[in-house]
Design a protein around this motif. Structure first.
Motif, PDB file in Angstrom:
ATOM      1  N   SER A 170      -1.489   8.086   3.602  1.00 34.75           N
ATOM      2  CA  SER A 170      -1.526   6.621   3.486  1.00 34.75           C
ATOM      3  C   SER A 170      -2.227   6.009   4.701  1.00 34.75           C
ATOM      4  CB  SER A 170      -0.108   6.064   3.347  1.00 34.75           C
ATOM      5  OG  SER A 170       0.620   6.267   4.546  1.00 34.75           O
ATOM      6  N   SER A 173      -5.921   4.893   4.670  1.00 32.20           N
ATOM      7  CA  SER A 173      -6.313   3.556   4.202  1.00 32.20           C
ATOM      8  C   SER A 173      -6.878   2.734   5.358  1.00 32.20           C
ATOM      9  CB  SER A 173      -5.108   2.846   3.597  1.00 32.20           C
ATOM     10  OG  SER A 173      -4.111   2.672   4.596  1.00 32.20           O
ATOM     11  N   THR A 181      -2.692   3.402  -0.835  1.00 27.37           N
ATOM     12  CA  THR A 181      -2.308   2.289   0.039  1.00 27.37           C
ATOM     13  C   THR A 181      -3.431   1.256   0.145  1.00 27.37           C
ATOM     14  OG1 THR A 181      -0.971   3.828   1.303  1.00 27.37           O
ATOM     15  CG2 THR A 181      -1.416   1.715   2.326  1.00 27.37           C
ATOM     16  N   LYS A 185      -3.644  -2.830  -0.883  1.00 29.81           N
ATOM     17  CA  LYS A 185      -4.160  -3.915  -0.056  1.00 29.81           C
ATOM     18  C   LYS A 185      -5.196  -4.733  -0.827  1.00 29.81           C
ATOM     19  CE  LYS A 185      -4.882  -4.065   4.924  1.00 29.81           C
ATOM     20  NZ  LYS A 185      -5.355  -3.255   6.048  1.00 29.81           N
ATOM     21  N   VAL A 201       2.913   0.419  -5.551  1.00 23.92           N
ATOM     22  CA  VAL A 201       2.388   1.448  -4.652  1.00 23.92           C
ATOM     23  C   VAL A 201       3.507   2.400  -4.227  1.00 23.92           C
ATOM     24  CG1 VAL A 201       1.401   1.863  -2.365  1.00 23.92           C
ATOM     25  CG2 VAL A 201       0.450   0.073  -3.838  1.00 23.92           C
TER      26      VAL A 201
ATOM     27  N   PRO B  68       5.904   6.629   1.886  1.00 19.87           N
ATOM     28  CA  PRO B  68       5.413   6.530   3.262  1.00 19.87           C
ATOM     29  C   PRO B  68       6.035   5.347   4.000  1.00 19.87           C
ATOM     30  CG  PRO B  68       3.598   6.499   1.670  1.00 19.87           C
ATOM     31  CD  PRO B  68       4.860   6.329   0.898  1.00 19.87           C
ATOM     32  N   LEU B  70       4.668   3.712   6.258  1.00 21.59           N
ATOM     33  CA  LEU B  70       3.623   2.693   6.398  1.00 21.59           C
ATOM     34  C   LEU B  70       3.715   1.669   5.265  1.00 21.59           C
ATOM     35  CD1 LEU B  70       0.998   1.793   7.892  1.00 21.59           C
ATOM     36  CD2 LEU B  70      -0.253   3.156   6.227  1.00 21.59           C
ATOM     37  N   VAL B  71       3.843   2.150   4.040  1.00 28.65           N
ATOM     38  CA  VAL B  71       3.879   1.247   2.888  1.00 28.65           C
ATOM     39  C   VAL B  71       5.193   0.475   2.861  1.00 28.65           C
ATOM     40  CG1 VAL B  71       3.606   1.079   0.395  1.00 28.65           C
ATOM     41  CG2 VAL B  71       2.370   2.839   1.664  1.00 28.65           C
ATOM     42  N   PHE B  74       4.604  -2.284   5.141  1.00 25.15           N
ATOM     43  CA  PHE B  74       3.742  -3.270   4.473  1.00 25.15           C
ATOM     44  C   PHE B  74       4.585  -4.178   3.600  1.00 25.15           C
ATOM     45  CE2 PHE B  74      -0.306  -0.652   4.836  1.00 25.15           C
ATOM     46  CZ  PHE B  74      -0.959  -1.612   5.574  1.00 25.15           C
TER      47      PHE B  74
END
Lengths: 226, 224, 245
Positions: A170, A173, A181, A185, A201, B68, B70-71, B74
């Protein structure tokens, strides 16, 4: 908030958007698969080099240990930056995807080599001595005696690392690789609600990782009792 | 291929980068301890709770270990403002990493508790120690032995994982590296220095943890 | 010319000297047994002969030809001519009995598979395991595994067979089935160098017995000489201690 989601959903879950997401998942899987395959091959080579005892190969053993320790001790994001700019010095025409593949391969090689090494060390030394007295060469010993006994120890943690690699991709990205990912976005930039986009996602990652986790846990039980 | 490496511009910025390393350690520490609290509750809940609690904890662990971080961050960062929760980047990152750590530590600590139960039963049967004696001589050393290596590995992993905070603009080590390299355009030099700092950080962390383990719990842990 | 000749051999594990000034020669058809307390260097001598531990000094000659333990081809040739059976059997856990026995002759010596399998089956039949060809080592008893290990060594057609405490890891009731196999081999005139703690057996099968202590050879002679008339006090002490049991 919920009425907004319900109102937006039909616009979001269109055929083309879903194809877009599925393709992105394909890219994520492709990155991971490339990493796993290379990681297993080079990881095995590194583990085998570390199993040698010849004093002449000492510098080589030292080098591979340095490699493994470096890539296990720097963040994947930093690896991505270094690989990207190092590659661009050599050539400007390397695709972002190729850079991401190279980076994930370097990472997976380092981690999987440790898993494979632990598996190989679980095979009793006496098995290797027996092979030695039968005049098996180094590689024949590895392929016919060590690996066939080591894989039971290697497989379960290898699955955990595959899941880790899926999640690590990821970060690609951020380099502009169009994987799951990144697609999230860009869908968000098209005005869809982040709830919807990142919900999908996250679900996408889950659908890819969870079966691997379960399979790994299942094999761990199966192989331990076998 | 005419590129000459120039490290002087990066080395001038070393204090700035080391300041970033401090932020990195802060993020890792905070997530580790907050996550450990969640993990402890999770582990106990998974062992002692009723079906509903166990199911909820399972869902939490399975979800966060299979997506993840990271997501997840987000999601926190971009989706929560829709329901009126505005997080600054640092908070979002720490919350995200804490929740993640909690999921992993639930599993690790559960394994530790399970292994203690066995050891406790065995010694109680074999030696007939008093409760306090078995706690002092068996259970605590046992916990330390089984949990020390996975926990210190996990901490190292958190130090590395915290670099994703840079994506959200947090000025930790990787974030500061990005700042410098956009200014001096010496990306390779900057990031190779940063890589070395990460290696030093993790080696020092592993070594320190190994020493603590050796002195306090008589665990011989591998640094490399 | 002796088939195997060892002159002034010395070896060490790091700083610890485990063999020094060992002289030994074995004629074709002889059965030589090494006796002595544990740690006296008997097994180490076999390990050095097979090239599992590099000697520090001295020389080993097979059929008059000097063995260079530093050279790969010389090592390969001595491992072609000698085979060893280990205390812990060391069968490959991932292969069935037949594969364990045939893999080296087929893949290393490049003999035709059909020939090797025929020979292997005959040998396995002789050690009483013809019904276990497709079994895996963990499905066999220790005694059966050890007989497979002997069959594996014999299928290599070695000029000298080394047996390293082949009954030491076995339950008492399984010892005899393995010793019987070795007795038969001795009767057939196969040259053997045996390390064993089974004194009755040593006395019965050996043409010569060699007493070792602290990495050195103390004395050697016929079984009768060693067991009834030892010259060295260390030998008589060892023998009387063992025979008292």
């Amino acid at each position: 908030m919920f009425d907004r989601l319900i109102e937006e959903a039909p616009r979001f879950f269109t055929y083309y958007n879903m194809i877009f997401v599925l393709q992105a998942m394909g890219t994520t899987l492709l990155l991971t698969a490339a990493g796993c395959i290379t990681g297993f091959i080079f990881g095995f080579i590194i583990a085998a080099i570390r199993a040698t005892r010849d004093p002449l190969l000492k510098p080589l053993r030292f080098l591979v240990i340095v490699y493994v320790e470096i890539f296990r001790r720097i963040p994947f994001l930093v690896t991505l930056f270094i690989v990207m700019f190092a590659v661009q010095i050599v050539s400007r025409n390397v695709s972002l995807f190729a850079i991401a593949v190279l980076s994930i391969c370097m990472l997976s090689t380092a981690f999987l080599s440790e898993v494979i090494r632990a598996g190989m060390e679980s095979v009793p030394r006496l098995q290797i001595e027996a092979a030695e007295t039968l005049n098996f060469g180094f590689w024949r010993t590895q392929f016919r005696v060590v690996l066939p006994q080591a894989w039971k120890v290697i497989i379960p943690p290898a699955f955990a690392f595959m899941v880790m690699f899926i999640k690590d991709t990821s970060l690609a990205s951020q380099m502009g690789v169009i994987e799951l990912t990144f697609t999230g976005k860009s869908l968000m930039n098209r005005g869809f609600s982040p709830f919807l986009v990142y919900g999908v996602v996250l679900a996408g990652y889950f659908v890819m990782s969870y079966p691997l986790s379960r399979l790994g846990a299942y094999l761990e039980k199966r192989l331990a009792s076998a | 291929m005419n590129y000459t490496l120039q490290y002087s511009v990066v080395l001038q910025q070393l204090p700035y980068l080391l300041g970033g390393a401090l932020v990195t350690l802060q993020v890792a520490f905070l997530s580790f301890w907050l996550g450990a609290v969640i993990g402890l509750f999770g582990a106990v809940g998974k062992l002692k709770g009723n079906r509903l609690i166990r199911g909820l904890i399972n869902a939490y662990v399975v979800f966060f270990t299979n997506t993840p971080a990271l997501v997840q961050i987000f999601f926190l960062f971009y989706a929560l403002p829709d329901v009126g929760i505005l997080l600054d980047p640092m908070t979002a990152v720490v919350i995200g990493m804490t929740v993640n750590t909690g999921a992993y530590l639930t599993e690790i600590l559960r394994g530790g508790i399970l292994s203690v139960r066995r050891a406790e039963i065995e010694t109680a049967e074999v030696l007939g120690m008093s409760h306090l004696q078995s706690l002092r001589y068996v259970i605590l050393p046992h916990i330390a032995k089984t949990l020390f290596a996975p926990l210190s590995n996990f901490f190292v992993w958190l130090v590395l994982g915290s670099s994703m905070a840079a994506v959200f603009g947090v000025e930790e080590l990787t974030g500061r590296a990005i700042n410098i390299s956009t200014a001096n355009l010496r990306t390779i030099e900057t990031f190779s220095v940063v890589a070395l700092i990460y290696i030093a950080l993790t080696v020092i962390a592993s070594a320190a943890l190994a020493l603590v383990g050796r002195w306090c719990f008589r665990v011989t842990a591998r640094i490399f | 010319m002796p088939l195997l000749e060892v002159k002034n051999l010395a070896a060490s594990y790091g700083a610890l000297t485990v063999l020094q000034n060992v002289n030994l020669s074995i004629e074709k058809g002889e059965v030589v047994s090494l006796i002595g307390s544990s740690g006296s260097g008997k097994s180490t001598l076999l390990r050095v002969l097979m090239g599992l531990l590099k000697p520090n000094a001295g020389e080993v000659r097979i059929d008059g030809e000097k063995v260079d333990y530093g050279s790969r081809s010389s090592l390969k040739s001595i491992r072609d001519r000698m085979a060893i059976v280990f205390q812990q059997y060391n069968l490959f856990q991932n292969m069935d009995v037949l594969k364990n026995v045939t893999i080296a002759p087929v893949e290393i010596k490049k003999r035709p598979r059909a020939d090797v399998e025929r020979e292997a089956k005959a040998i396995l039949d002789r050690v009483g395991l013809s019904a276990k060809l497709k079994s895996y080592p963990d499905q066999l008893s220790g005694g059966q595994q050890q007989r497979v290990a002997i069959a594996r060594a014999l299928t290599l057609r070695p000029e000298i067979l080394l047996l390293d405490e082949v009954t030491a890891a076995l339950d008492p009731e399984l010892v005899n089935e393995v010793l019987d196999t070795v007795r038969e081999l001795a009767a057939e005139g196969i040259t053997m160098l045996i390390v064993s703690h089974e004194m009755g057996f040593v006395r019965e099968v050996s043409t010569r017995v060699v007493m070792m202590d602290k990495g050195q050879i103390v004395e050697s002679g016929t079984p009768k000489e060693i067991f009834e008339n030892p010259r060295e006090p260390r030998t008589s002490a060892f023998v009387s201690k063992i025979l008292r049991h």
